[in-house]
Design a protein around this motif. Structure first.
Motif, PDB file in Angstrom:
ATOM      1  N   LEU A  97       0.832  -1.203   0.000  1.00 52.35           N
ATOM      2  CA  LEU A  97       0.000   0.000   0.000  1.00 52.35           C
ATOM      3  C   LEU A  97       0.867   1.254   0.000  1.00 52.35           C
ATOM      4  CD1 LEU A  97      -2.877   1.226   0.277  1.00 52.35           C
ATOM      5  CD2 LEU A  97      -2.569   1.093   2.748  1.00 52.35           C
ATOM      6  N   GLU A  98       1.920   1.236   0.816  1.00 54.45           N
ATOM      7  CA  GLU A  98       2.811   2.400   0.900  1.00 54.45           C
ATOM      8  C   GLU A  98       3.487   2.664  -0.440  1.00 54.45           C
ATOM      9  OE1 GLU A  98       6.789   3.592   3.426  1.00 54.45           O
ATOM     10  OE2 GLU A  98       5.184   2.500   4.469  1.00 54.45           O
ATOM     11  N   ASN A  99       3.923   1.604  -1.098  1.00 49.90           N
ATOM     12  CA  ASN A  99       4.568   1.764  -2.405  1.00 49.90           C
ATOM     13  C   ASN A  99       3.609   2.347  -3.436  1.00 49.90           C
ATOM     14  OD1 ASN A  99       6.984   0.727  -1.454  1.00 49.90           O
ATOM     15  ND2 ASN A  99       6.498  -1.370  -2.059  1.00 49.90           N
ATOM     16  N   LYS A 100       2.312   2.050  -3.252  1.00 51.14           N
ATOM     17  CA  LYS A 100       1.303   2.545  -4.187  1.00 51.14           C
ATOM     18  C   LYS A 100       0.954   4.009  -3.925  1.00 51.14           C
ATOM     19  CE  LYS A 100      -3.398   1.466  -5.806  1.00 51.14           C
ATOM     20  NZ  LYS A 100      -4.568   0.554  -5.643  1.00 51.14           N
ATOM     21  N   LEU A 101       0.908   4.411  -2.649  1.00 46.62           N
ATOM     22  CA  LEU A 101       0.425   5.740  -2.301  1.00 46.62           C
ATOM     23  C   LEU A 101       1.517   6.790  -2.152  1.00 46.62           C
ATOM     24  CD1 LEU A 101      -2.381   4.966   0.320  1.00 46.62           C
ATOM     25  CD2 LEU A 101      -2.642   5.509  -2.095  1.00 46.62           C
ATOM     26  N   VAL A 102       2.715   6.384  -1.711  1.00 47.57           N
ATOM     27  CA  VAL A 102       3.777   7.353  -1.430  1.00 47.57           C
ATOM     28  C   VAL A 102       4.762   7.368  -2.599  1.00 47.57           C
ATOM     29  CG1 VAL A 102       5.565   8.072   0.187  1.00 47.57           C
ATOM     30  CG2 VAL A 102       3.526   6.888   1.041  1.00 47.57           C
ATOM     31  N   PRO A 103       4.800   8.451  -3.369  1.00 47.74           N
ATOM     32  CA  PRO A 103       5.681   8.497  -4.551  1.00 47.74           C
ATOM     33  C   PRO A 103       7.152   8.516  -4.151  1.00 47.74           C
ATOM     34  CG  PRO A 103       4.704  10.649  -4.165  1.00 47.74           C
ATOM     35  CD  PRO A 103       4.049   9.711  -3.191  1.00 47.74           C
ATOM     36  N   ARG A 104       7.945   7.688  -4.830  1.00 52.67           N
ATOM     37  CA  ARG A 104       9.388   7.635  -4.580  1.00 52.67           C
ATOM     38  C   ARG A 104      10.093   7.404  -5.916  1.00 52.67           C
ATOM     39  NH1 ARG A 104       7.681   4.149  -0.072  1.00 52.67           N
ATOM     40  NH2 ARG A 104       7.897   5.290   1.886  1.00 52.67           N
ATOM     41  N   GLY A 105      11.391   7.587  -5.912  1.00 56.80           N
ATOM     42  CA  GLY A 105      12.171   7.289  -7.098  1.00 56.80           C
ATOM     43  C   GLY A 105      12.659   8.529  -7.812  1.00 56.80           C
ATOM     44  N   PRO A 106      13.279   8.324  -8.982  1.00 61.07           N
ATOM     45  CA  PRO A 106      13.840   9.447  -9.748  1.00 61.07           C
ATOM     46  C   PRO A 106      12.777  10.481 -10.111  1.00 61.07           C
ATOM     47  CG  PRO A 106      14.558   7.329 -10.649  1.00 61.07           C
ATOM     48  CD  PRO A 106      13.483   7.025  -9.648  1.00 61.07           C
ATOM     49  N   GLY A 107      13.156  11.723  -9.974  1.00 65.45           N
ATOM     50  CA  GLY A 107      12.250  12.803 -10.362  1.00 65.45           C
ATOM     51  C   GLY A 107      11.266  13.221  -9.291  1.00 65.45           C
ATOM     52  N   VAL A 108      11.258  12.493  -8.151  1.00 60.29           N
ATOM     53  CA  VAL A 108      10.327  12.826  -7.068  1.00 60.29           C
ATOM     54  C   VAL A 108      11.088  13.573  -5.980  1.00 60.29           C
ATOM     55  CG1 VAL A 108       8.770  11.947  -5.303  1.00 60.29           C
ATOM     56  CG2 VAL A 108       8.905  10.821  -7.541  1.00 60.29           C
ATOM     57  N   THR A 109      10.648  14.766  -5.667  1.00 53.02           N
ATOM     58  CA  THR A 109      11.281  15.578  -4.626  1.00 53.02           C
ATOM     59  C   THR A 109      10.337  15.686  -3.436  1.00 53.02           C
ATOM     60  OG1 THR A 109      12.403  16.887  -6.327  1.00 53.02           O
ATOM     61  CG2 THR A 109      12.339  17.808  -4.107  1.00 53.02           C
ATOM     62  N   HIS A 110      10.880  15.438  -2.244  1.00 52.69           N
ATOM     63  CA  HIS A 110      10.065  15.539  -1.028  1.00 52.69           C
ATOM     64  C   HIS A 110      10.458  16.804  -0.266  1.00 52.69           C
ATOM     65  CE1 HIS A 110       8.456  11.477  -1.507  1.00 52.69           C
ATOM     66  NE2 HIS A 110       9.674  11.095  -1.842  1.00 52.69           N
ATOM     67  N   HIS A 111       9.485  17.602   0.062  1.00 59.26           N
ATOM     68  CA  HIS A 111       9.721  18.858   0.783  1.00 59.26           C
ATOM     69  C   HIS A 111       9.365  18.644   2.253  1.00 59.26           C
ATOM     70  CE1 HIS A 111      10.069  20.614  -3.196  1.00 59.26           C
ATOM     71  NE2 HIS A 111       8.891  20.075  -3.509  1.00 59.26           N
ATOM     72  N   LEU A 112      10.382  18.372   3.073  1.00 55.96           N
ATOM     73  CA  LEU A 112      10.151  18.002   4.472  1.00 55.96           C
ATOM     74  C   LEU A 112      10.462  19.135   5.440  1.00 55.96           C
ATOM     75  CD1 LEU A 112      11.676  14.399   4.362  1.00 55.96           C
ATOM     76  CD2 LEU A 112       9.338  15.126   3.856  1.00 55.96           C
ATOM     77  N   THR A 113      11.117  20.172   4.976  1.00 50.83           N
ATOM     78  CA  THR A 113      11.402  21.342   5.817  1.00 50.83           C
ATOM     79  C   THR A 113      11.064  22.597   5.016  1.00 50.83           C
ATOM     80  OG1 THR A 113      13.702  21.467   5.052  1.00 50.83           O
ATOM     81  CG2 THR A 113      13.279  20.159   7.040  1.00 50.83           C
ATOM     82  N   LEU A 114      10.898  23.694   5.724  1.00 48.49           N
ATOM     83  CA  LEU A 114      10.633  24.969   5.045  1.00 48.49           C
ATOM     84  C   LEU A 114      11.828  25.361   4.188  1.00 48.49           C
ATOM     85  CD1 LEU A 114       9.072  27.040   7.967  1.00 48.49           C
ATOM     86  CD2 LEU A 114       7.903  26.322   5.879  1.00 48.49           C
ATOM     87  N   PRO A 115      11.585  25.929   3.012  1.00 53.61           N
ATOM     88  CA  PRO A 115      12.711  26.428   2.213  1.00 53.61           C
ATOM     89  C   PRO A 115      13.370  27.616   2.928  1.00 53.61           C
ATOM     90  CG  PRO A 115      10.624  27.111   1.249  1.00 53.61           C
ATOM     91  CD  PRO A 115      10.283  26.156   2.352  1.00 53.61           C
ATOM     92  N   LYS A 116      14.696  27.704   2.796  1.00 54.93           N
ATOM     93  CA  LYS A 116      15.402  28.818   3.451  1.00 54.93           C
ATOM     94  C   LYS A 116      14.869  30.153   2.963  1.00 54.93           C
ATOM     95  CE  LYS A 116      18.271  26.458   6.001  1.00 54.93           C
ATOM     96  NZ  LYS A 116      18.166  26.518   7.482  1.00 54.93           N
ATOM     97  N   GLU A 117      14.692  30.233   1.680  1.00 50.52           N
ATOM     98  CA  GLU A 117      14.100  31.437   1.081  1.00 50.52           C
ATOM     99  C   GLU A 117      12.788  31.048   0.408  1.00 50.52           C
ATOM    100  OE1 GLU A 117      15.138  34.475   1.386  1.00 50.52           O
ATOM    101  OE2 GLU A 117      17.014  33.967   2.423  1.00 50.52           O
ATOM    102  N   GLY A 118      11.782  31.841   0.592  1.00 51.81           N
ATOM    103  CA  GLY A 118      10.486  31.529   0.008  1.00 51.81           C
ATOM    104  C   GLY A 118      10.538  31.446  -1.510  1.00 51.81           C
TER     105      GLY A 118
END
Length: 566
Positions: A97-118
């Motif tokens: 289920l996790e592999n189906k719902l949570v995108p991973r792999g090349p070209g996928v960027t995860h934003h887990l913290t605020l960007p330093k600059e907006g």
């Protein structure tokens, strides 16, 4: 020196007094114990009598059997060896289920913290476009049952304007945002008029059908407590009623009685409802229509029963919303469902379904403003000032109210009649195909007599969940049902243009599964075969388990997965 002695009679009296005191104390303890035991026995005798009266001897014996079977099966699942195998299977399912719902792999960027600059507007807009275009079931092409109640691109643009104008507004401050207050009151008035609310009727906007139902149940509970002193509340609902009522029972500590909706009409069984009513009953419930099968309960009969027993009756019209009130004017058979039934005391209606408002918009209506006041929360002595809230939320998004108001004003009465004609027409076309097409009619059975937008069907000859999985492979997202196993299609405006393709694909899938079934039987194998795809595996196994703890664990894992960011 001589010693003095008490007279014999006086000495005996002094000795007897402590004995009598001890005896009296013992008698008091025994009396108290007997009184406590008597009230305990009386309490459980009353519960037993109510159980027998409500469920009957056979029903009560069945309940005990089911409980014991569930208990024994849960013990079996915890046995060494079994538990490890179960947990391993659960872990494998969750990984899948996790592999189906949570995108991973090349070209996928995860934003887990605020960007330093907006980010700049262009970068944000570009990322939003990528997110919008992630691979998904094509609801735009009508390939999804329910879920997206789309009113058209022009309406979406109008709603976006409403959001832009009222994005910072909050109805908790009516003096700061008087326009939002005005629109909210007018939306409630328009919907009350649609459901033929009598003079003095009232309503409240909520965040969705679940909150509308929670508020109606809370109102009934508070009314019963204040007016009748009910401290162990119970409510009676069809087993097909929306699960939000069961959620309300859990949240508000209300015992829930589920009543069968037997074939062939799949409406709630009124005599069973009547038998379950007792002094603790706070609410009766009916659906117009229900979510699983699209069947409207006999609201007139429930209304008469509610009047006879002096009980509130809630009609859940969240799914029917802006279709049921327009059925007759759109040329279709219309059920009796609204406030013209004198026993109906509250109704829930989702404006974010067939009213085409943005998600997060619903109305709960009451026959009188006094009934509405039972859902209010008021705190007069808070250090922050007098606090009053009409529903669950404190702060609320005024933009949603503005979007709802704009939707209702834009579509108008004639627009809703037209959409009702199209949507219900699509549902009738699907129903007719299942009943009349030679391939479909040989294996599928329509459940009951659906009058609105939902058509549910089951099969006695093939595995209906395999049909659901076959349709999924063709890009369709239909709803799998259980008890009994079935599928339903909830038609929306996008479905209207896709109904012919849906029927054609359904014919192909049923034909394929029917051929597989004939081959299995010819080979001497078990009918309907083992579970195949996701729906067949989940619901096929879940339906056979007396204990639902494994299913609960899977569902809990699913909810956890929704919040995995990477």
């Amino acid at each position: 020196m001589g010693s003095s002695r008490l007279p014999v009679s006086l000495s005996s009296t002094v000795q007897r007094r402590p004995n009598r005191a001890r005896l009296a104390a013992l008698l008091n303890v025994d009396l108290l114990r007997n009184v406590v035991f008597f009230f305990f026995l009386l309490r459980w005798t009353r519960k037993a009598v109510l159980q027998l009266r409500g469920r009957g001897v056979l029903g009560s014996v069945t309940d005990v059997y089911v409980s014991v079977r569930r208990l024994l099966y849960s013990v079996f699942l915890r046995a060494p060896g079994v538990r490890e195998k179960v947990q391993k299977s659960v872990a494998e399912s969750m990984t899948k289920l996790e592999n189906k719902l949570v995108p991973r792999g090349p070209g996928v960027t995860h934003h887990l913290t605020l960007p330093k600059e907006g980010w700049g507007d262009e970068q944000v807009s570009s990322e939003l476009e990528k997110l919008e275009n992630m691979e998904h079931t094509r609801w735009e092409d009508g390939m999804v049952s329910g879920a997206v109640y789309h009113g058209g691109h022009n309406l979406r643009k109008l709603q976006a304007q409403a959001f832009e104008r009222f994005g910072v507004s909050n109805p908790i401050h009516p003096d700061v945002f008087p326009g939002v207050r005005k629109m909210e009151a007018e939306v409630v008035a328009m919907v009350l008029n649609l459901f033929r609310g009598p003079s003095g009727s009232a309503g409240v906007t909520t965040s969705g059908g679940t909150e509308s139902i929670l508020m109606a149940v809370l109102s009934a509970r508070n009314k019963a407590y204040r007016e009748r002193g009910v401290t162990e509340p119970e409510m009676i609902l069809p087993e097909t009623a929306h699960t939000a009522f069961r959620k309300a029972g859990q949240y508000f500590k209300i015992k829930v009685h589920l009543v069968d909706c037997p074939a062939p009409n799949y409406q709630v069984h009124i005599p069973s409802v009547s038998r379950l009513i007792n002094s603790n009953t706070i609410l009766l419930v009916g659906s117009a229509p229900n979510f699983p099968h699209g069947i409207t309960d006999d609201i007139s009969a429930l209304s008469r029963l509610a009047l006879k027993k002096f009980l509130p009756l809630h009609v859940d019209c969240c799914l029917g919303s802006f279709l049921v009130p327009f059925l007759a004017r759109a040329g279709y058979e219309a059920p009796d469902f609204d406030f013209t039934n004198r026993g109906v005391t509250s109704i829930s209606c989702d404006t974010h379904k067939y009213g085409f408002a943005n998600k997060g918009s619903s109305i709960v209506m009451y026959r009188t403003s006094a009934l509405r006041s039972y859902q209010y929360y008021i705190c007069p002595d808070w250090s922050g000032g007098v606090y009053a809230s009409p529903s669950m939320a404190g702060s609320r998004p005024g933009a949603l109210i503005a979007g709802c108001w704009a939707s209702l004003m834009s579509v108008g009465e004639n627009g809703y009649i037209d959409s009702c004609h199209k949507i219900v027409g699509a549902a009738r076309k699907i129903e007719a195909a299942i009943r009349e097409h030679p391939v479909l009619s040989s294996d599928l059975r329509v459940m009951g007599k659906p009058l609105v937008s939902v058509v549910a069907f089951r099969s006695d000859t093939i595995n209906i969940y395999d049909v659901a999985d076959s349709m999924s492979a063709k890009g369709w997202h239909l709803n799998a049902l259980q008890t009994p196993p079935a599928i339903h299609v909830a038609c929306t405006l996008p479905t209207v243009s896709a109904v012919d393709k849906l029927i054609a694909d359904l014919v192909a899938c049923v034909e394929t599964e029917s051929d597989k079934e004939r081959t299995r039987i010819a080979e001497g194998k078990k009918a309907k075969g083992p579970p195949g795809g996701d729906a067949a595996a989940l619901y096929g196994v879940a339906g056979s388990l007396p204990d639902k703890s494994v299913v609960t664990q899977l569902a809990s894992g699913f909810l956890d997965t929704l919040y995995k960011a990477s």
